[in-house]
Design an enzyme around this catalytic site. Structure first.
Site, PDB file in Angstrom:
ATOM      1  N   ARG A   1     -63.826  -5.026  49.426  1.00 52.95           N
ATOM      2  CA  ARG A   1     -63.900  -4.897  47.973  1.00 52.95           C
ATOM      3  C   ARG A   1     -63.173  -3.629  47.503  1.00 52.95           C
ATOM      4  O   ARG A   1     -62.550  -3.622  46.431  1.00 52.95           O
ATOM      5  CB  ARG A   1     -65.354  -4.879  47.499  1.00 52.95           C
TER       6      ARG A   1
ATOM      7  N   LYS B   1     -64.803  -1.998  40.674  1.00 47.48           N
ATOM      8  CA  LYS B   1     -65.689  -0.839  40.508  1.00 47.48           C
ATOM      9  C   LYS B   1     -64.848   0.360  40.055  1.00 47.48           C
ATOM     10  O   LYS B   1     -64.612   1.306  40.814  1.00 47.48           O
ATOM     11  CB  LYS B   1     -66.439  -0.548  41.798  1.00 47.48           C
TER      12      LYS B   1
ATOM     13  N   GLU C   1     -75.906  -8.078  33.536  1.00 43.26           N
ATOM     14  CA  GLU C   1     -76.387  -7.248  34.641  1.00 43.26           C
ATOM     15  C   GLU C   1     -76.985  -5.974  34.068  1.00 43.26           C
ATOM     16  O   GLU C   1     -77.034  -5.786  32.850  1.00 43.26           O
ATOM     17  CB  GLU C   1     -75.255  -6.923  35.607  1.00 43.26           C
TER      18      GLU C   1
END
Length: 292
Positions: free
Chosen positions: A54, A155, A188
């Protein structure tokens, strides 16, 4: 993290108080970078391949080209774990586009010199009592950034929205904030994915609603399927959360934690639910099985 802890920055292992980044670094000036958080259990890197993959996906999305291979980054982490003698802790990998001028236009790849930072330390996201008794959450007044703006699956270092929502939760006596997207769909929390349970069915928002498809989220879905649960990645609203039988959050740092009160409304009887207890236990068993 002790005062003599060792960190990695741009090819050097240095004491944390000696770690320097240029004031012209684009991570500082513009949040032009990305990061990854990884757990250490019993001295071992948990879900290492998934996190490193990731990290490189974020590299591709941001077009910040790392001058490292995946194996080289794993070697850096392992060396830091050994140097800092960390048994149970947390890894923070950070990459930025590096130092450049004050202009918004980024350097072209041929002149860019990305910054790589790796920190190995301890982390306590929530007090132990919240794992035992559940915690409080609110619905944030801030709207989740949409995937057409800045896809949350990367991210990135742009976490101001998450920080403001976290402050909002704390100011209202809660530990977490839940985001809705522009259509009023639950997405979220500030650092965790959300699950609800209703009539023995487990629901979690699909990734296209504007969430980070968390590595812990993916693992929990696999565990739920193995346990025989009916698990559905499906849109739901604030109403469905208020009226759920159980609610829990997942994340690398948070692991699995129950939410028992949202906006002053008890979730069911306001106690950690039986299904959530099973899931927490199974997650712990999985960690023990791969890290012992």
């Amino acid at each position: 993290m002790s005062n003599d802890s060792i960190v990695y920055i741009n090819g050097k292992y240095v004491h944390k108080n000696e770690a320097l980044v240029s004031v012209f670094d684009r991570g500082i000036l513009y949040g032009d970078g990305f990061f990854e958080g990884i757990r250490i259990y019993n001295g071992k890197i948990f879900m290492c391949d998934e996190h490193i993959d990731r990290f490189f996906d974020s590299s591709k999305y941001t077009n910040i080209i790392l001058n490292y291979s995946k194996d080289e980054i794993v070697d850096i982490i392992e060396k830091l774990i050994e140097m800092n003698n960390v048994k149970d802790g947390y890894i923070r990998l950070v990459a930025t586009r590096g130092a450049y001028n004050l202009g918004l236009t980024p350097p072209t790849p041929d002149v860019a010199n990305p910054t790589l930072i790796c920190i190995v330390s301890n982390i306590t996201l929530y007090d132990r009592k919240f794992y035992d008794n559940g915690m409080n959450a609110i619905f944030s007044s801030f709207t989740r950034i949409g995937t057409s703006m800045l896809d949350p699956q990367c991210k990135s270092l742009n976490y101001m929205l998450n920080i403001l929502a976290k402050m909002e939760a704390n100011n209202r006596g809660a530990q977490e904030a839940i985001f809705l997207n522009s259509n009023g769909i639950v997405t979220e929390c500030t650092g965790d994915n959300i699950f609800i349970i209703k009539d023995d069915v487990v629901y979690t928002p699909p990734s296209y609603t504007g969430i980070l498809n968390g590595i812990t989220r993916i693992l929990i879905i696999k565990i739920l399927k193995k346990l025989g649960y009916d698990i559905r990645e499906q849109e739901f609203t604030r109403y469905n959360v208020y009226t759920a039988d159980e609610c829990f959050l997942t994340g690398t740092a948070a692991e699995v934690i129950s939410v028992v009160n949202i906006d002053g409304r008890l979730i069911n009887d306001g106690k950690v639910g039986p299904h959530t207890k099973i899931i927490m236990n199974e997650y712990k068993k999985y960690i023990d099985s791969v890290c012992n």
